[in-house]
Design a protein around this motif. Structure first.
Motif, PDB file in Angstrom:
ATOM      1  N   SER A 165      -5.781   8.035   6.230  1.00  0.00           N
ATOM      2  CA  SER A 165      -6.908   7.537   5.401  1.00  0.00           C
ATOM      3  C   SER A 165      -6.852   6.408   6.107  1.00  0.00           C
ATOM      4  N   GLU A 166      -7.714   5.604   6.966  1.00  0.00           N
ATOM      5  CA  GLU A 166      -7.997   4.712   7.611  1.00  0.00           C
ATOM      6  C   GLU A 166      -8.222   3.056   6.788  1.00  0.00           C
ATOM      7  N   GLN A 167      -7.869   3.460   5.317  1.00  0.00           N
ATOM      8  CA  GLN A 167      -7.828   2.735   4.553  1.00  0.00           C
ATOM      9  C   GLN A 167      -6.072   1.669   4.878  1.00  0.00           C
TER      10      GLN A 167
ATOM     11  N   LEU B   8      -3.398  14.040  -3.175  1.00  0.00           N
ATOM     12  CA  LEU B   8      -2.900  12.584  -2.774  1.00  0.00           C
ATOM     13  C   LEU B   8      -3.427  11.738  -3.272  1.00  0.00           C
ATOM     14  N   TYR B   9      -2.995  11.043  -3.732  1.00  0.00           N
ATOM     15  CA  TYR B   9      -3.501  10.076  -3.487  1.00  0.00           C
ATOM     16  C   TYR B   9      -3.047   8.191  -2.922  1.00  0.00           C
ATOM     17  N   HIS B  10      -4.356   7.786  -2.655  1.00  0.00           N
ATOM     18  CA  HIS B  10      -4.282   6.496  -1.294  1.00  0.00           C
ATOM     19  C   HIS B  10      -3.919   5.718  -2.638  1.00  0.00           C
ATOM     20  N   PHE B  11      -3.436   4.695  -2.411  1.00  0.00           N
ATOM     21  CA  PHE B  11      -3.546   3.168  -3.172  1.00  0.00           C
ATOM     22  C   PHE B  11      -3.815   2.609  -1.624  1.00  0.00           C
ATOM     23  N   ASN B  12      -4.983   1.523  -1.354  1.00  0.00           N
ATOM     24  CA  ASN B  12      -5.087   1.075  -0.386  1.00  0.00           C
ATOM     25  C   ASN B  12      -5.485  -0.507  -1.033  1.00  0.00           C
TER      26      ASN B  12
ATOM     27  N   GLU C 191       0.984  -1.183  -0.029  1.00  0.00           N
ATOM     28  CA  GLU C 191       0.088  -0.086  -0.185  1.00  0.00           C
ATOM     29  C   GLU C 191       0.814   1.350  -0.377  1.00  0.00           C
ATOM     30  N   GLY C 192       0.367   2.700  -0.209  1.00  0.00           N
ATOM     31  CA  GLY C 192       1.539   3.385   0.119  1.00  0.00           C
ATOM     32  C   GLY C 192       0.060   4.223  -0.962  1.00  0.00           C
ATOM     33  N   TRP C 193       1.047   6.149  -1.462  1.00  0.00           N
ATOM     34  CA  TRP C 193      -0.380   7.132  -1.954  1.00  0.00           C
ATOM     35  C   TRP C 193       1.547   7.438  -3.001  1.00  0.00           C
ATOM     36  N   VAL C 194       0.751   8.469  -3.524  1.00  0.00           N
ATOM     37  CA  VAL C 194       1.433   9.982  -4.602  1.00  0.00           C
ATOM     38  C   VAL C 194       0.538  11.087  -4.481  1.00  0.00           C
TER      39      VAL C 194
ATOM     40  N   ALA D 268      -5.158  13.220  14.790  1.00  0.00           N
ATOM     41  CA  ALA D 268      -3.629  12.486  14.835  1.00  0.00           C
ATOM     42  C   ALA D 268      -2.976  12.927  13.500  1.00  0.00           C
ATOM     43  N   ASN D 269      -3.415  12.720  12.109  1.00  0.00           N
ATOM     44  CA  ASN D 269      -2.899  13.423  11.553  1.00  0.00           C
ATOM     45  C   ASN D 269      -1.956  14.464  10.905  1.00  0.00           C
TER      46      ASN D 269
END
Length: 442
Positions: free
Chosen positions: A271-273, A221-225, A164-167, A289-290
């Motif tokens: 992201s909670e995912q 900010l795109y999340h990959f979950n 998992e990660g982000w860009v 918290a973030n």
């Protein structure tokens, strides 16, 4: 007055236990490592830099070093002043230390010139006016609407390995709503998801903002979950046990002041995912918290955290909040983040704009190089050799970029050289990239 013997009181530098790899730029962890190695002058300078960013632990540590004469001659007035300031920032133990030192001095230390100078430099009220903000200030009030959007493909090898990660990408929007000039500011893990995001953004279309400035430097900010189904929920407890040691290491590193870890955890918790965010929630359960960790990372001199805060605050409609965002942007720009330097050029004028464009362009930022060429072309006294130099620098990165072809055409026209073919090529390249041709009309 009965005086307490300072020799019987222990003043310990905060966060002295370190066991992790440190980032290149100075943060609380690297400053503490320098202190432990008795590199007191270096540690003192790093703590002082962090103190200007509102880092309360750095203020406390400056007090300790002045008390013991480490990196500086012993100075009880400075030690007292830094302890008082750390107390003002919320570190209650520092107030007690300040009182102990005051008992050793013949005069009231609050009346000293040193106290006045440091109080002015690090006063919390001044800090709040300059860099302070609330979590509610970070809401994006200028979100743009898309007319067409495709989701980035999740790379198959990442799915198979459960990665998992982000860009974090930035881009401009042209007059037709097309996305152009996309760059990656940050990606985690590196070299996994970037190409998917870049490929998808090429196809996105927005309702174009009326303001030219509003079209530039947009952030995503795109999340990959991975999918969190029933099977995942059933295995969550076993995952907690399996990764307990790794999670503990992350928590400890963040609490010891490693700014890159604080920044990374802040992004996970946004992201909670994420698998890891579910595990980290046990330690940081608050909804904000973030933001707390992003602020801590920024105060710990992490340029990307500073820049992300700046971008969020600049999107607020309140003028005071936007000014604080601009101040954080200057901090990130002075921290040598080229994207922040380019963005700051959009918010400044005349010679200051040119300065920030040059600083960003020297680091290879393509949009800064293009903007600098365009700015030099508009200046009547610009040296041709400067224009030629920056054109060449930009063309080494993208020699068919429509803006560069157009700039070269205008430069040729100014010098009485052929330019019509270059203008035609600029329009052709814009069309091939799906961009509006409106900006490339003579």
């Amino acid at each position: 007055m009965r005086r307490t013997n300072l020799a019987s009181t222990t003043f310990v530098i905060l966060l002295v236990s370190l066991s992790y790899a440190l980032p290149v730029r100075g943060d609380l962890a690297s400053a503490t490592k320098a202190y432990q190695a008795q590199q007191y002058t270096e540690a003192y300078q790093q703590f002082k830099t962090l103190a200007t960013l509102g880092n309360v632990d750095a203020l406390y540590n400056l007090a300790v070093m002045n008390l013991h004469g480490q990196g500086r001659e012993q100075n009880l007035n400075k030690a007292f002043s830094y302890f008082v300031l750390a107390g003002d920032y919320g570190l209650s133990a520092a107030d007690n230390h300040a009182r102990l030192i005051a008992q050793q001095l013949e005069h009231n230390p609050e009346h000293s010139e040193i106290f006045t100078q440091l109080a002015h430099q690090f006063d919390i009220r001044e800090y709040n006016l300059r860099l302070g903000f609330e979590s509610s200030d970070l809401g994006d009030t200028s979100t743009l609407s898309t007319t067409y959007q495709v989701q980035p493909n999740y790379p198959s090898h990442a799915i198979e390995k459960g990665i998992e990660g982000w860009v974090w990408a930035e881009f401009d929007i042209d007059a037709s709503g097309a996305v152009k000039n996309t760059v990656v500011i940050d990606a985690y893990p590196p070299h996994v998801f970037e190409e998917s995001v870049l490929a998808a953004l090429k196809r996105w279309r927005y309702v174009p903002p009326e303001s030219q400035n509003a079209r530039r430097g947009r952030s995503l900010l795109y999340h990959f979950n991975t999918h969190k189904g029933e099977r995942y929920r059933q295995s969550f407890t076993s995952q907690q046990r399996l990764y307990a040691e790794e999670i503990s290491a992350l928590v400890e590193a963040a609490e010891q002041g490693q700014s890159d870890i604080q920044y990374r955890i802040a992004t996970w918790l946004s992201s909670e995912q994420y698998n890891v965010s579910q595990l980290l929630k046990a330690h940081w359960p608050d909804n904000d918290a973030n933001i707390t960790l992003l602020r801590a990372s920024a105060q710990n001199n992490n340029a990307k955290a500073q820049y992300r805060l700046a971008k969020k605050l600049l999107n607020n409609s309140d003028p005071r909040t936007r000014q604080i965002g601009l101040n954080w942007l200057r901090v990130a720009a002075n921290n040598q983040l080229s994207a922040a330097q380019w963005t700051l050029s959009l918010h400044t004028t005349n010679s200051e704009r040119k300065m920030w464009l040059k600083r960003s362009a020297k680091q290879g930022h393509l949009r800064a190089q293009i903007d600098l060429v365009q700015l030099l072309l508009e200046e009547p006294k610009s040296a041709e050799q400067d224009i030629t130099f920056w054109l060449n620098q930009a063309q080494q990165q993208d020699n068919t970029h429509p803006d560069l072809l157009w700039a070269q055409a205008l430069f040729n026209k100014h010098r009485g050289q052929p330019y019509q073919q270059l203008m035609s090529q600029a329009r052709q390249q814009a069309q091939s990239r799906g961009w509006s041709e409106a900006a490339y009309q003579d």
